[in-house]
Design a protein around this motif. Structure first.
Motif, PDB file in Angstrom:
ATOM      1  N   SER A 145       8.089  -7.641   7.784  1.00 15.35           N
ATOM      2  CA  SER A 145       7.297  -6.577   8.388  1.00 15.35           C
ATOM      3  C   SER A 145       7.916  -5.211   8.127  1.00 15.35           C
ATOM      4  O   SER A 145       9.049  -5.107   7.666  1.00 15.35           O
ATOM      5  N   HIS A 163       0.922  -6.589  16.483  1.00 14.31           N
ATOM      6  CA  HIS A 163       0.862  -6.001  17.836  1.00 14.31           C
ATOM      7  C   HIS A 163       1.729  -6.830  18.767  1.00 14.31           C
ATOM      8  O   HIS A 163       1.878  -8.028  18.579  1.00 14.31           O
ATOM      9  N   ASP A 164       2.292  -6.171  19.785  1.00 13.79           N
ATOM     10  CA  ASP A 164       3.097  -6.886  20.783  1.00 13.79           C
ATOM     11  C   ASP A 164       2.218  -7.618  21.762  1.00 13.79           C
ATOM     12  O   ASP A 164       1.161  -7.298  22.095  1.00 13.79           O
ATOM     13  N   THR A 220      -1.894  -5.951  10.626  1.00 11.69           N
ATOM     14  CA  THR A 220      -1.155  -5.149  11.596  1.00 11.69           C
ATOM     15  C   THR A 220      -0.574  -6.074  12.653  1.00 11.69           C
ATOM     16  O   THR A 220      -1.253  -6.997  13.099  1.00 11.69           O
ATOM     17  N   LYS A 251       7.381  -0.633   9.152  1.00  7.05           N
ATOM     18  CA  LYS A 251       6.752   0.453   9.902  1.00  7.05           C
ATOM     19  C   LYS A 251       6.146   1.433   8.902  1.00  7.05           C
ATOM     20  O   LYS A 251       6.822   1.879   7.977  1.00  7.05           O
ATOM     21  N   ASP A 292       2.056   2.372  12.514  1.00  2.00           N
ATOM     22  CA  ASP A 292       1.648   0.965  12.598  1.00  2.00           C
ATOM     23  C   ASP A 292       2.779   0.060  12.134  1.00  2.00           C
ATOM     24  O   ASP A 292       3.525   0.395  11.212  1.00  2.00           O
ATOM     25  N   THR A 293       2.906  -1.112  12.765  1.00  4.24           N
ATOM     26  CA  THR A 293       3.812  -2.149  12.294  1.00  4.24           C
ATOM     27  C   THR A 293       2.948  -3.141  11.527  1.00  4.24           C
ATOM     28  O   THR A 293       1.966  -3.647  12.070  1.00  4.24           O
TER      29      THR A 293
END
Length: 97
Positions: free
Chosen positions: A38, A96-97, A94, A40, A64-65
């Motif tokens: 991944s 997301h947590d 993308t 950033k 965005d990650t």
């Protein structure tokens, strides 16, 4: 003087996320632990153009990650930092947590 790279067309500048080699308490993590490739998003280009000359915006935005492909991208070194350039369609998604 610090340089800033603005990607052209539908390219995205990404700083890869390097997973930690040990936990906050100092426990060493095995290198073969499953890890996501991944990064950033640091900068995005304005987008590609279609046949009519209209701009097709990039799917991602700065901050965005994203999930990166295992191979590909162009390595770019700015100062003492390493970045990678990818095309919009090469980014897998993308995170997301």
């Amino acid at each position: 003087m610090a340089k800033r790279l603005i990607p052209s067309l539908n390219r995205i500048l990404v700083e890869k996320i390097i997973p930690p080699s040990k936990t906050n308490s100092g426990i060493l993590l095995p290198e073969k632990a499953p890890q996501l490739n991944s990064g950033k998003v640091v900068a995005v280009g304005p987008g590609a153009r279609d046949r009519d000359g209209k701009t097709i915006p990039v799917s991602f935005k700065e901050g965005d990650t994203v999930l990166l492909p295992e191979y590909g991208g162009t390595q770019v070194k700015l100062g003492d930092k390493e970045f990678h350039l990818y095309r919009d369609e090469d980014i897998l998604g993308t995170l997301h947590d």
